[in-house]
Write an enzyme that holds these catalytic residues in place. Structure first.
Site, PDB file in Angstrom:
ATOM      1  N   ASP A 104      78.560 -81.425 -39.886  1.00 44.75           N
ATOM      2  CA  ASP A 104      79.853 -81.577 -39.201  1.00 44.75           C
ATOM      3  C   ASP A 104      81.021 -81.422 -40.189  1.00 44.75           C
ATOM      4  OD1 ASP A 104      78.891 -83.905 -40.463  1.00 44.75           O
ATOM      5  OD2 ASP A 104      80.155 -85.225 -39.258  1.00 44.75           O
ATOM      6  N   TYR A 127      81.565 -79.970 -50.544  1.00 47.91           N
ATOM      7  CA  TYR A 127      80.284 -79.996 -49.831  1.00 47.91           C
ATOM      8  C   TYR A 127      80.382 -79.181 -48.530  1.00 47.91           C
ATOM      9  CZ  TYR A 127      76.619 -81.978 -46.794  1.00 47.91           C
ATOM     10  OH  TYR A 127      75.578 -82.144 -45.905  1.00 47.91           O
TER      11      TYR A 127
HETATM   12  N1  LIG Z   1      72.696 -86.977 -44.838  1.00 49.77           N
HETATM   13  C1  LIG Z   1      73.650 -86.736 -43.944  1.00 49.77           C
HETATM   14  O1  LIG Z   1      74.407 -87.638 -43.531  1.00 49.77           O
HETATM   15  C2  LIG Z   1      73.813 -85.362 -43.374  1.00 49.77           C
HETATM   16  C3  LIG Z   1      74.814 -85.146 -42.430  1.00 49.77           C
HETATM   17  C4  LIG Z   1      74.957 -83.886 -41.897  1.00 49.77           C
HETATM   18  C5  LIG Z   1      74.132 -82.859 -42.310  1.00 49.77           C
HETATM   19  N2  LIG Z   1      73.182 -83.077 -43.256  1.00 49.77           N
HETATM   20  C6  LIG Z   1      72.325 -81.960 -43.650  1.00 49.77           C
HETATM   21  O2  LIG Z   1      71.021 -82.251 -43.177  1.00 49.77           O
HETATM   22  C7  LIG Z   1      70.054 -81.659 -44.052  1.00 49.77           C
HETATM   23  C8  LIG Z   1      69.029 -82.689 -44.447  1.00 49.77           C
HETATM   24  O3  LIG Z   1      69.714 -83.747 -45.135  1.00 49.77           O
HETATM   25  P1  LIG Z   1      68.931 -84.969 -45.779  1.00 49.77           P
HETATM   26  O4  LIG Z   1      69.772 -86.161 -45.597  1.00 49.77           O
HETATM   27  O5  LIG Z   1      67.511 -84.938 -45.327  1.00 49.77           O
HETATM   28  O6  LIG Z   1      69.011 -84.539 -47.318  1.00 49.77           O
HETATM   29  P2  LIG Z   1      68.290 -85.249 -48.577  1.00 49.77           P
HETATM   30  O7  LIG Z   1      67.619 -86.495 -48.137  1.00 49.77           O
HETATM   31  O8  LIG Z   1      69.309 -85.279 -49.659  1.00 49.77           O
HETATM   32  O9  LIG Z   1      67.153 -84.210 -48.940  1.00 49.77           O
HETATM   33  C9  LIG Z   1      67.415 -82.953 -49.531  1.00 49.77           C
HETATM   34  C10 LIG Z   1      66.181 -82.553 -50.304  1.00 49.77           C
HETATM   35  O10 LIG Z   1      66.410 -81.258 -50.858  1.00 49.77           O
HETATM   36  C11 LIG Z   1      65.843 -81.269 -52.164  1.00 49.77           C
HETATM   37  N3  LIG Z   1      66.395 -80.211 -52.997  1.00 49.77           N
HETATM   38  C12 LIG Z   1      67.570 -80.206 -53.678  1.00 49.77           C
HETATM   39  N4  LIG Z   1      67.687 -79.058 -54.358  1.00 49.77           N
HETATM   40  C13 LIG Z   1      66.592 -78.299 -54.090  1.00 49.77           C
HETATM   41  C14 LIG Z   1      66.140 -77.032 -54.512  1.00 49.77           C
HETATM   42  N5  LIG Z   1      66.842 -76.264 -55.352  1.00 49.77           N
HETATM   43  N6  LIG Z   1      64.939 -76.588 -54.051  1.00 49.77           N
HETATM   44  C15 LIG Z   1      64.204 -77.341 -53.219  1.00 49.77           C
HETATM   45  N7  LIG Z   1      64.569 -78.566 -52.798  1.00 49.77           N
HETATM   46  C16 LIG Z   1      65.760 -79.042 -53.227  1.00 49.77           C
HETATM   47  C17 LIG Z   1      66.176 -82.657 -52.678  1.00 49.77           C
HETATM   48  O11 LIG Z   1      65.386 -82.955 -53.809  1.00 49.77           O
HETATM   49  P3  LIG Z   1      65.990 -83.980 -54.915  1.00 49.77           P
HETATM   50  O12 LIG Z   1      66.190 -85.279 -54.185  1.00 49.77           O
HETATM   51  O13 LIG Z   1      64.934 -83.991 -55.948  1.00 49.77           O
HETATM   52  O14 LIG Z   1      67.295 -83.370 -55.340  1.00 49.77           O
HETATM   53  C18 LIG Z   1      65.839 -83.512 -51.459  1.00 49.77           C
HETATM   54  O15 LIG Z   1      64.479 -83.841 -51.388  1.00 49.77           O
HETATM   55  C19 LIG Z   1      70.845 -81.072 -45.214  1.00 49.77           C
HETATM   56  O16 LIG Z   1      71.050 -79.696 -44.960  1.00 49.77           O
HETATM   57  C20 LIG Z   1      72.183 -81.787 -45.150  1.00 49.77           C
HETATM   58  O17 LIG Z   1      73.218 -81.007 -45.692  1.00 49.77           O
HETATM   59  C21 LIG Z   1      73.013 -84.308 -43.786  1.00 49.77           C
END
Ligand SMILES: NC(=O)c1ccc[n+]([C@@H]2O[C@H](COP(=O)([O-])OP(=O)(O)OC[C@H]3O[C@@H](n4cnc5c(N)ncnc54)[C@H](OP(=O)(O)O)[C@@H]3O)[C@@H](O)[C@H]2O)c1
Length: 292
Positions: A104, A127
């Site tokens: 969002d 971001y």
């Molecule tokens: N969290 C929120 O509130 C939110 C809100 C809106 C949208 N989103 C989107 O929803 C999606 C999922 O979010 P999430 O909260 O599940 O994220 P997350 O918990 O931060 O997980 C992201 C994962 O990606 C891994 N990663 C980072 N760099 C990488 C690379 N080069 N190659 C492979 N893996 C890599 C990270 O590993 P490390 O931990 O080792 O870095 C982590 O395991 C993302 O696209 C995010 O932008 C999130």
């Protein structure tokens, strides 16, 4: 069997997909994270996807440290934009469909009604800019791609707002939480289900895979203050939570003050039903308590 690659498998959404995968007997899912497949390395992705003949890639990998991104633009761009383009190019080369997850934060938050997919994007944070660039590069590659924007993601996995509020509410007698930012919390397990339902229905031919942008959050609307009050009520935490204004809680990255997403498109195209955020929060907290 439909073969699926989930990148970022150790994150919240990746773990959420893992937690429900057994309900989908026709889907064979391989989970990778940065140690096993760095999505910044296009040659590694190409080799892995080609060898395993995946039919779908679900990209859950991202740079998600919203405030830190303000001072790490290059790294955030590499992971949120260039690497998404890598996945899209590989998906196209290998006749594979891509489901990418975005945010969002691509909107400036000045709207007064829920954002639809075609609304003007105007990210105000690094971001948000890098995530928007990732969306654009994925579509420019001409891969078959569903890009799902979500908001306020939480789960029993990893660190997130719900877990922080449980921790702070238990440790402190009083908390001030922002009430003038409004959006919708999203339980990552519900989003995981929506993604696997889309794959199941499009791989079986029941639905057509229609590339494009889609919005997904739970139903309803809340401020961070409302969300916190509900977290504490459901968890049974006694803490005095007072509403504060955004200006009283400055952060390096600006946050949209209104980021409610309109979900009509994903509901209509893929017949997805979405739970209300309060019901989903109850399920998540039940799961957090069960693990303690
Ligand atoms: N969290 C929120 O509130 C939110 C809100 C809106 C949208 N989103 C989107 O929803 C999606 C999922 O979010 P999430 O909260 O599940 O994220 P997350 O918990 O931060 O997980 C992201 C994962 O990606 C891994 N990663 C980072 N760099 C990488 C690379 N080069 N190659 C492979 N893996 C890599 C990270 O590993 P490390 O931990 O080792 O870095 C982590 O395991 C993302 O696209 C995010 O932008 C999130």
């Amino acid at each position: 069997m439909t073969k699926i690659l989930v990148t970022g498998g150790n994150g919240q959404l990746g773990n959420s997909i893992n937690s429900i995968k057994d309900k989908y007997s026709n889907l064979e899912i391989t989970f990778t994270d940065i140690d096993s497949l760095d999505i910044c390395n296009i040659d590694d992705i190409e080799k892995f996807v080609h060898q395993n003949k995946f039919q779908y890639i679900v990209n859950c990998a991202a740079y998600t440290a919203v405030d830190k991104a303000e001072s790490e633009e290059n790294l955030a761009t590499k992971i949120n934009a260039t690497a998404v383009e890598n996945l899209a190019i590989v998906a196209k080369n290998n006749n594979c469909k891509l489901i990418n997850v975005s945010t969002d934060y691509v909107f400036d938050g000045n709207a007064h009604k829920p954002y639809i997919e075609d609304d003007n994007t105007e990210p105000t944070s690094v971001y948000g800019k890098t995530k928007l660039k990732g969306e654009q590069l994925a579509f420019a590659s001409k891969a078959e791609c569903i890009n799902i924007r979500t908001s306020w993601l939480y789960s029993e996995f990893g660190n997130n707002f719900v877990k922080t509020m449980i921790k702070l509410g238990t440790e402190r007698d009083q908390l001030g939480i922002v009430w003038d930012q409004v959006g919708t919390p999203t339980y990552a397990v519900d989003l995981a289900k929506a993604i696997l339902d889309i794959i199941e229905s499009t791989s079986s031919g029941e639905k057509e895979f229609q590339s494009g942008i889609y919005h997904y959050s739970n139903e309803g609307v809340a401020s961070w203050y409302d969300f916190t009050i509900n977290i504490h009520q459901i968890y049974d935490i006694n803490c005095d939570v007072t509403p504060i204004e955004t200006k009283e809680y400055p952060t390096p990255a600006p946050r949209p003050c209104y980021s409610v997403l309109n979900k009509a498109k994903i509901k209509n195209v893929y017949s997805i039903t979405i739970p209300h955020w309060r019901n989903s929060l109850e399920r998540c907290i039940e799961s957090i308590k069960a693990e303690q």
